[in-house]
Structure formats: C-alpha cells, structure tokens
Design an enzyme around this catalytic site. Structure first.
Site, PDB file in Angstrom:
ATOM      1  N   SER A   1       6.253  11.182   4.896  1.00 22.36           N
ATOM      2  CA  SER A   1       6.897  11.174   6.210  1.00 22.36           C
ATOM      3  C   SER A   1       8.117  11.939   6.148  1.00 22.36           C
ATOM      4  CB  SER A   1       7.197   9.581   6.501  1.00 22.36           C
ATOM      5  OG  SER A   1       7.854   9.553   7.791  1.00 22.36           O
TER       6      SER A   1
ATOM      7  N   TYR B   1       9.888   1.328   5.361  1.00 21.32           N
ATOM      8  CA  TYR B   1       8.997   2.312   5.268  1.00 21.32           C
ATOM      9  C   TYR B   1       9.516   3.665   4.595  1.00 21.32           C
ATOM     10  CZ  TYR B   1       6.192   5.589   7.893  1.00 21.32           C
ATOM     11  OH  TYR B   1       5.312   6.787   8.118  1.00 21.32           O
TER      12      TYR B   1
HETATM   13  P1  NDP Z   1      -2.490   5.084  12.633  1.00 20.70           P
HETATM   14  O1  NDP Z   1      -2.066   3.691  12.591  1.00 20.70           O
HETATM   15  O2  NDP Z   1      -2.777   5.617  13.945  1.00 20.70           O
HETATM   16  O3  NDP Z   1      -4.032   5.252  11.737  1.00 20.70           O
HETATM   17  C1  NDP Z   1      -3.957   4.493  10.629  1.00 20.70           C
HETATM   18  C2  NDP Z   1      -5.030   4.608   9.745  1.00 20.70           C
HETATM   19  O4  NDP Z   1      -4.940   4.013   8.413  1.00 20.70           O
HETATM   20  C3  NDP Z   1      -6.418   4.115  10.514  1.00 20.70           C
HETATM   21  O5  NDP Z   1      -7.604   4.657  10.098  1.00 20.70           O
HETATM   22  C4  NDP Z   1      -6.431   2.687   9.714  1.00 20.70           C
HETATM   23  O6  NDP Z   1      -7.767   2.035   9.509  1.00 20.70           O
HETATM   24  C5  NDP Z   1      -5.992   3.093   8.216  1.00 20.70           C
HETATM   25  N1  NDP Z   1      -5.262   1.877   7.553  1.00 20.70           N
HETATM   26  C6  NDP Z   1      -4.334   1.352   7.816  1.00 20.70           C
HETATM   27  N2  NDP Z   1      -3.946   0.452   6.855  1.00 20.70           N
HETATM   28  C7  NDP Z   1      -5.167   0.239   6.213  1.00 20.70           C
HETATM   29  C8  NDP Z   1      -5.338  -0.440   4.997  1.00 20.70           C
HETATM   30  N3  NDP Z   1      -4.909  -1.458   4.446  1.00 20.70           N
HETATM   31  N4  NDP Z   1      -6.594  -0.185   4.630  1.00 20.70           N
HETATM   32  C9  NDP Z   1      -7.391   0.749   4.690  1.00 20.70           C
HETATM   33  N5  NDP Z   1      -7.145   1.570   5.767  1.00 20.70           N
HETATM   34  C10 NDP Z   1      -5.955   1.253   6.444  1.00 20.70           C
HETATM   35  O7  NDP Z   1      -1.591   5.923  11.652  1.00 20.70           O
HETATM   36  P2  NDP Z   1      -1.181   7.468  11.664  1.00 20.70           P
HETATM   37  O8  NDP Z   1      -2.582   8.270  12.033  1.00 20.70           O
HETATM   38  O9  NDP Z   1      -0.214   7.781  12.979  1.00 20.70           O
HETATM   39  O10 NDP Z   1      -0.484   7.687  10.358  1.00 20.70           O
HETATM   40  C11 NDP Z   1      -1.382   8.529   9.286  1.00 20.70           C
HETATM   41  C12 NDP Z   1      -0.290   8.665   8.311  1.00 20.70           C
HETATM   42  O11 NDP Z   1       0.694   9.611   8.777  1.00 20.70           O
HETATM   43  C13 NDP Z   1       0.446   7.487   7.595  1.00 20.70           C
HETATM   44  O12 NDP Z   1       0.589   7.860   6.276  1.00 20.70           O
HETATM   45  C14 NDP Z   1       1.872   7.535   8.145  1.00 20.70           C
HETATM   46  O13 NDP Z   1       2.713   6.861   7.375  1.00 20.70           O
HETATM   47  C15 NDP Z   1       2.070   8.925   8.630  1.00 20.70           C
HETATM   48  N6  NDP Z   1       2.837   9.240   9.340  1.00 20.70           N
HETATM   49  C16 NDP Z   1       2.525   9.334  10.798  1.00 20.70           C
HETATM   50  C17 NDP Z   1       3.829   9.439  11.817  1.00 20.70           C
HETATM   51  C18 NDP Z   1       3.414   9.207  13.200  1.00 20.70           C
HETATM   52  O14 NDP Z   1       4.483   9.701  13.866  1.00 20.70           O
HETATM   53  N7  NDP Z   1       2.253   8.842  13.646  1.00 20.70           N
HETATM   54  C19 NDP Z   1       5.034  10.152  11.332  1.00 20.70           C
HETATM   55  C20 NDP Z   1       4.973  10.111   9.842  1.00 20.70           C
HETATM   56  C21 NDP Z   1       4.168  10.039   8.886  1.00 20.70           C
HETATM   57  P3  NDP Z   1      -8.232   1.075  11.081  1.00 20.70           P
HETATM   58  O15 NDP Z   1      -8.514   1.863  12.089  1.00 20.70           O
HETATM   59  O16 NDP Z   1      -9.410   0.256  10.308  1.00 20.70           O
HETATM   60  O17 NDP Z   1      -6.984   0.141  11.173  1.00 20.70           O
END
Ligand code: NDP
Length: 246
Positions: free
Chosen positions: A141, A155
């Site tokens: 991030s 975070y």
């Molecule tokens: P979302 O919350 O929209 O999606 C998260 C995904 O990760 C889902 O597929 C979820 O599965 C899965 N997930 C969450 N926790 C677990 C777990 N314990 N075990 C297995 N799977 C898990 O997140 P984003 O798409 O927004 O974020 C994706 C990445 O990008 C992350 O690393 C985030 O930190 C990073 N990021 C995002 C930003 C943003 O603004 N969106 C900014 C900077 C970084 P399920 O659907 O089953 O819950």
C-alpha cells in the site's frame, strides 16, 4: 505484447476487488489461475467462471490467510490442480482503523497474521515449486511508504513490512532466476475503500490525478511484473497511487 500462456498462478484473495481483477487479468493474458478467498464463495465461483470463459483453468480455494494450515493446504491444492506454479500474487489483506491508544491486541494480531505472516507463509510454501522465470508479487500500500493522516498506523506498519520482505526475498531468490516485487496501490475503488465512501473526497484530494484507481489499473501493474517484460526487475516497488505520495 504480454504473453503468460503456460504460466500457472496462485492469487490470494481473488474473490473481490483488486484480487479478482488480478485473477482475470492474468487469465486474459493466458495464465491458468488458482485463487483463495475467505468467505465469498458465490463471488469466487463467478470469478472462476470468468476465467474459464477465457479458455483458462480456474481453481477457487477457501482458505483463511490467518490460518497457517489452511495456507499450506491451499498451496498443495493449487499445485495439484494446475500441475505446478510459476507465479504467486500475495493480495489478500484486511484493513484496520483507529489510534494506537485504543488498540485492541486481538485485532492487531489478526492484522499482522493476515497482512504480514500470510505473505511470508505463502512464499515459503510456493518457493519449492518455482523455477527460473518464477514470480512473487505482493500487494502493499502507498500507506506503507507515507502516512499522511492518523488512524491507520498498524495497517501502514503491516504494509511497510512487505517492502523489506520483498527486498530480502529478492536477494534469496535472484540466483534462481525468480523475481520478487511489490505493488503499492493508492486509493482504489473496492468494497474495502469505495470511491463514494465517507473519506473518498479527502483521499482524492491527496492525489495528483484527482481520482481513485480502478482494480484493473492495479492488475495491469501486476501483469507487467509477472511478464518477461519485467525480467530484470526484482526487489522493486511499483507505486500505483495516482501520485498520492509524489
Ligand atoms: P477487498 O476487501 O475488496 O477484498 C479482499 C479480498 O481478500 C477478498 O477476496 C477477501 O475474500 C480476501 N480476504 C480478506 N481476508 C482474507 C483472509 N483472512 N483469508 C483469505 N482471504 C481473505 O480488498 P481490496 O481489493 O481493496 O484490497 C486488495 C489488496 O490491495 C490488499 O492487500 C489491500 O491492502 C491493498 N490495497 C487496497 C487499497 C484500496 O484502496 N482498495 C489501497 C492500498 C492497498 P472474501 O471475499 O472471501 O472476503
């Protein structure tokens, strides 16, 4: 022209948001893709069907990233289903908001387990399967680089750890021809951070482009790093944040 034909990828957290876009973009460019999710089984099935509609193989695996045994099983299942692995994308993560003075220790531990320990354990399990040309790409991030507002310290800490993870692992795997890189999104329109959310205008105001990123734009960076076009890039950080930390 990017061609990932014959490549086999494992993406963590591929059921929604940036992870789903990464799964679909890897498949669009020719890769077969296994991906994990925590609880969104219907969304995971839809992503798998989307991959298969592109003529690629898809495997959706329920595996909680907080559980080391589930991680080991997920890698075994992905290898068994795809016949090996060439690319690991560590994407799954959870957010956390609140000040350090109010920190709940259980929440802190879960955050670190999912955001830091899981990428390490996925890499540990996948490394024996990677060959020359292999790729490990982790989603960090921009908050791991700069922290322009309060309330996100744990975070940001979890994401900053991924920079050292990437650099150190690149040193370990370089001699085997395997590259290890980090993509740092800025505000990206997903369930976790919707572009119409309460803090969205503030986040937009931090960027040079004046807007959120789209999941597909982060996926494009991952596809590039997964490809042979990025063959000399390792231990690097590619920030994709609309200029927020410029
Ligand atoms: P979302 O919350 O929209 O999606 C998260 C995904 O990760 C889902 O597929 C979820 O599965 C899965 N997930 C969450 N926790 C677990 C777990 N314990 N075990 C297995 N799977 C898990 O997140 P984003 O798409 O927004 O974020 C994706 C990445 O990008 C992350 O690393 C985030 O930190 C990073 N990021 C995002 C930003 C943003 O603004 N969106 C900014 C900077 C970084 P399920 O659907 O089953 O819950």
């Amino acid at each position: 022209m990017i061609d990932l034909s014959g490549k086999r990828a494992l993406v963590t957290g591929g059921s929604r948001g940036i992870g789903a876009a990464i799964v679909e973009a890897l498949a669009e460019n020719g890769a077969d893709v296994a991906f994990t999710y925590q609880s969104s089984s219907e969304k995971a099935s839809a992503v798998a069907r989307s991959v298969e509609s592109r003529g690629r193989r898809a495997v959706a695996i329920q595996a909680d990233s907080a559980d080391p045994q589930a991680i080991a099983r997920a890698v075994e299942d992905a290898v068994a289903a795809l016949g090996g692995l060439d690319i690991l994308v560590n994407n799954a993560a959870i957010g956390h908001s609140g000040n350090i003075a109010d920190l709940n220790l259980d929440d802190y531990q879960t955050l670190m387990d999912v955001n830091v320990r899981a990428p390490v354990l996925f890499a540990k399990a996948v490394i024996p399967h990677l060959r020359d040309g292999g790729r490990i790409i982790t989603i960090g991030s921009a908050l791991g680089e700069r922290v322009p507002f309060p309330g996100v310290t744990p975070y940001a800490m979890s994401k900053a750890a991924l920079t050292s993870f990437t650099r150190g692992l690149s040193r370990e795997l370089g001699p085997s021809g395997i590259t290890v890189n980090l993509v740092q999104p800025g505000a990206t329109d997903t369930d976790a951070n919707p572009a119409d959310g309460t803090a969205a205008d503030f986040q937009r105001s931090l960027t040079s482009l004046g807007r959120f990123g789209e999941p597909k734009e982060i996926a494009n960076a991952v596809v590039f790093l997964a490809s042979s076009a990025a063959s000399v890039i390792t231990g690097a950080t590619l920030t994709a944040d609309g200029g927020a930390i410029a």
